[in-house]
Enzyme design. Structure first.
Site, PDB file in Angstrom:
ATOM      1  N   GLY A   1       0.803  -1.211   0.000  1.00  0.00           N
ATOM      2  CA  GLY A   1       0.000   0.000   0.000  1.00  0.00           C
ATOM      3  C   GLY A   1       0.842   1.269   0.000  1.00  0.00           C
ATOM      4  O   GLY A   1       1.916   1.319  -0.603  1.00  0.00           O
ATOM      5  N   PHE A   2       0.382   2.265   0.711  1.00  0.00           N
ATOM      6  CA  PHE A   2       0.995   3.594   0.678  1.00  0.00           C
ATOM      7  C   PHE A   2       2.258   3.635   1.549  1.00  0.00           C
ATOM      8  O   PHE A   2       2.231   3.219   2.708  1.00  0.00           O
ATOM      9  CB  PHE A   2      -0.024   4.620   1.179  1.00  0.00           C
ATOM     10  CG  PHE A   2       0.423   6.044   1.034  1.00  0.00           C
ATOM     11  CD1 PHE A   2       0.699   6.572  -0.220  1.00  0.00           C
ATOM     12  CD2 PHE A   2       0.550   6.860   2.138  1.00  0.00           C
ATOM     13  CE1 PHE A   2       1.102   7.892  -0.366  1.00  0.00           C
ATOM     14  CE2 PHE A   2       0.951   8.177   2.006  1.00  0.00           C
ATOM     15  CZ  PHE A   2       1.225   8.691   0.749  1.00  0.00           C
TER      16      PHE A   2
END
Lengths: 123, 411
Positions: free
Chosen positions: B104-105
């Site tokens: 993810g981020f």
């Protein structure tokens, strides 16, 4: 980008939401602060003084005296703070004023500099 | 998983886009073959079985990565702050991509000290870039790449920042994961991988990075220039003690120090190449004499470190590798073309390697004849060099959008 969103959030947070009934009442603008307001200076990555004691009903005014923007952020979950009150970022010589209506201890930080910690004790 | 062939019987997870592509391609080829008229003609150079006989069916399987060794490399691509990112698993011996994992981020990668698993602290949102935020720890098996542990972190405590490797770490026994929280106040999250939960956010002073010196102690670097020792128990209760201030306020230490947990050595260069070293063996911070990577004359010629992961440390040979080039002041995040090699104990310069390409991050494997890994974000390529001679031996390209971080394991 996310940083831009964060900045927008900081600006958009509802400073007007507080009312006289709240423990912490954010004053709408600098001119609303009475002349006898207690003063806290912000400089060199510090709140000065870091710890002040005032009587209920007193207005406290923060003034940022350096170019680096700072704010005053009462974080939800701290003593006597039920919801986040995140002041706007102050540029040099800008002010932020709060009236404390209820006795208690109110911890606060600067949002982007969480190591800047201080408190207001209201008698 | 790493690779899949043909009609895989149930992909355990839908994480490897390459695997998906391979499956689709194989299916397409099968369908093409089935569509050919029966009758023994040669199509595409291959004999067809006589009419009436069944066509051979591909033996399909999901492959596993080989057992990890010291030359197993994980390259993380934060993809210029995109919300969906990738982690590449690479075999340094063969210079071969083994597999990929979705992340993810701004994920932080960890690798077990025995290489048996790897994982990330990651962040996703319910509507890709907005909606409900979820921070979580995901641990994957190093051979199958299947997730084996998934722990949600309450109250979104991750520090979302360009990936600094030492902001998320494992204790040496691989049972606890420690991660940093910046806001609303500095804290270190203690995650039990055994109990599969966040145990506690441990309050810390104004300090950054996490260097576990054993299973119950870690060090941090504080704003005032000191180190902080945190001694914690299994329930997250902790004691904190600061050391002396070891560097001046105008000596700016990089965000990406090298740390050998087995040697208890932190190697920490400044923007000018002054290199501090802290020995944390025995859970005490001992400050070794700092050495200057560059002479005054070289500094005048502009020589200084630059890049993302600018420093690597080889434990057994006690060598420091520093990524540097001639540059203007305040270009300390721009890539460099050279690696300078130093003896750790004395700071004596041993070698200068011309990498031959713009490099953002370096790392070394911890075997006896180490490989030097040089990652170019712009070229999206990991160049693999012999660390002694500096000679390039292989490379792996097409590593996402902007690969930046290298993780290995000192097993």
């Amino acid at each position: 980008m996310r940083r831009a969103l964060l900045s927008a959030l900081l600006v958009a947070l509802p400073l007007h939401a507080a009312s006289a009934a709240d423990a912490i009442e954010v004053l709408p603008d600098a001119s609303a602060a009475p002349a006898e307001a207690k003063q806290v200076q912000i400089a060199k990555m510090k709140f000065n003084p870091t710890d002040i004691t005032v009587k209920a009903g007193t207005v406290v005014t923060w003034t940022n005296s350096e170019a680096l923007p700072h704010n005053v952020h009462f974080k939800a979950g701290g003593p006597n703070v039920s919801k986040d009150i995140e002041g706007p970022m102050l540029r040099a010589n800008q002010t932020f004023s709060v009236r404390f209506n209820q006795a208690g201890t109110y911890d606060y930080i600067c949002t982007p500099h969480p190591f800047m910690k201080a408190k207001v004790t209201v008698e | 998983m790493t690779h899949a062939h043909g009609r895989s019987t149930g992909l355990p997870i839908s994480r490897a886009t390459m695997a998906g592509a391979a499956t689709a391609l194989a299916l397409l080829l099968s369908a093409t073959a089935l569509a050919q008229p029966a009758g023994g003609g040669r199509i595409g150079g291959q004999s067809q079985p006589p009419a009436g006989q069944e066509l051979p069916v591909d033996d399909t399987s999901v492959e596993q990565a080989p057992a990890p060794n010291a030359r197993r490399i994980y390259v993380s691509d934060p993809a210029h702050f995109a919300v969906l990112t990738q982690l590449f698993t690479i075999d340094g011996d063969k210079g071969k991509l083994l597999g990929m994992s979705d992340t993810g981020f701004v994920p932080n990668t960890v690798v077990a000290s025995d290489g048996s698993f790897f994982g990330t602290a990651s962040t996703v949102w319910s509507r890709l870039g907005h909606g409900k935020r979820t921070d979580y720890i995901e641990i994957l098996d190093a051979r199958t790449h299947n997730p084996i542990i998934d722990i949600e972190l309450p109250k979104d405590p991750r520090f979302l920042v360009g990936t600094y490797p030492m902001m998320t770490t494992l204790t040496p026994d691989n049972k606890s994961l420690l991660f940093y929280q910046f806001s609303p106040s500095p804290a270190v999250g203690l995650v039990s991988l055994t109990d599969k939960k966040l145990v506690k956010m441990m309050d810390v002073p104004d300090c950054y990075h996490i260097f576990p010196s054993d299973n119950n102690n870690f060090f941090m670097h504080c704003r005032d220039g000191s180190m902080l020792k945190v001694t914690f128990k299994a329930d997250g209760s902790a004691e904190r003690k600061k050391t002396q201030v070891f560097h001046k306020e105008d000596e700016y230490l990089y965000n990406t120090p090298a740390y050998s947990a087995k040697a208890g050595r932190i190697v920490w260069p400044t923007y000018t190449g002054k290199t501090f070293q802290v020995d944390v063996t025995g859970n005490e911070a001992k400050f070794m004499p700092a050495f200057e990577a560059f002479s005054d004359e070289e500094k005048a010629q502009g020589w200084a470190p630059g890049g993302w992961q600018v420093v690597a440390y080889h434990r057994e040979s006690d060598r420091v590798f520093l990524l540097a080039d001639q540059r203007a002041k305040w270009t300390h995040k721009s890539p460099s073309r050279f690696v300078f090699v130093f003896e750790g104990k004395t700071g004596k310069r041993l070698n200068k390697i011309d990498l031959g390409h713009e490099t953002d991050s370096i790392a070394v494997s911890q075997d006896k004849t180490p490989q030097l890994y040089a990652l170019s974000s712009a070229q999206k390529t990991l160049f693999i060099h012999d660390a002694e001679s500096g000679k390039e031996v292989s490379k792996v390209d097409r590593l996402g959008h902007s690969p930046l971080v290298i993780n290995t394991s000192d097993m």
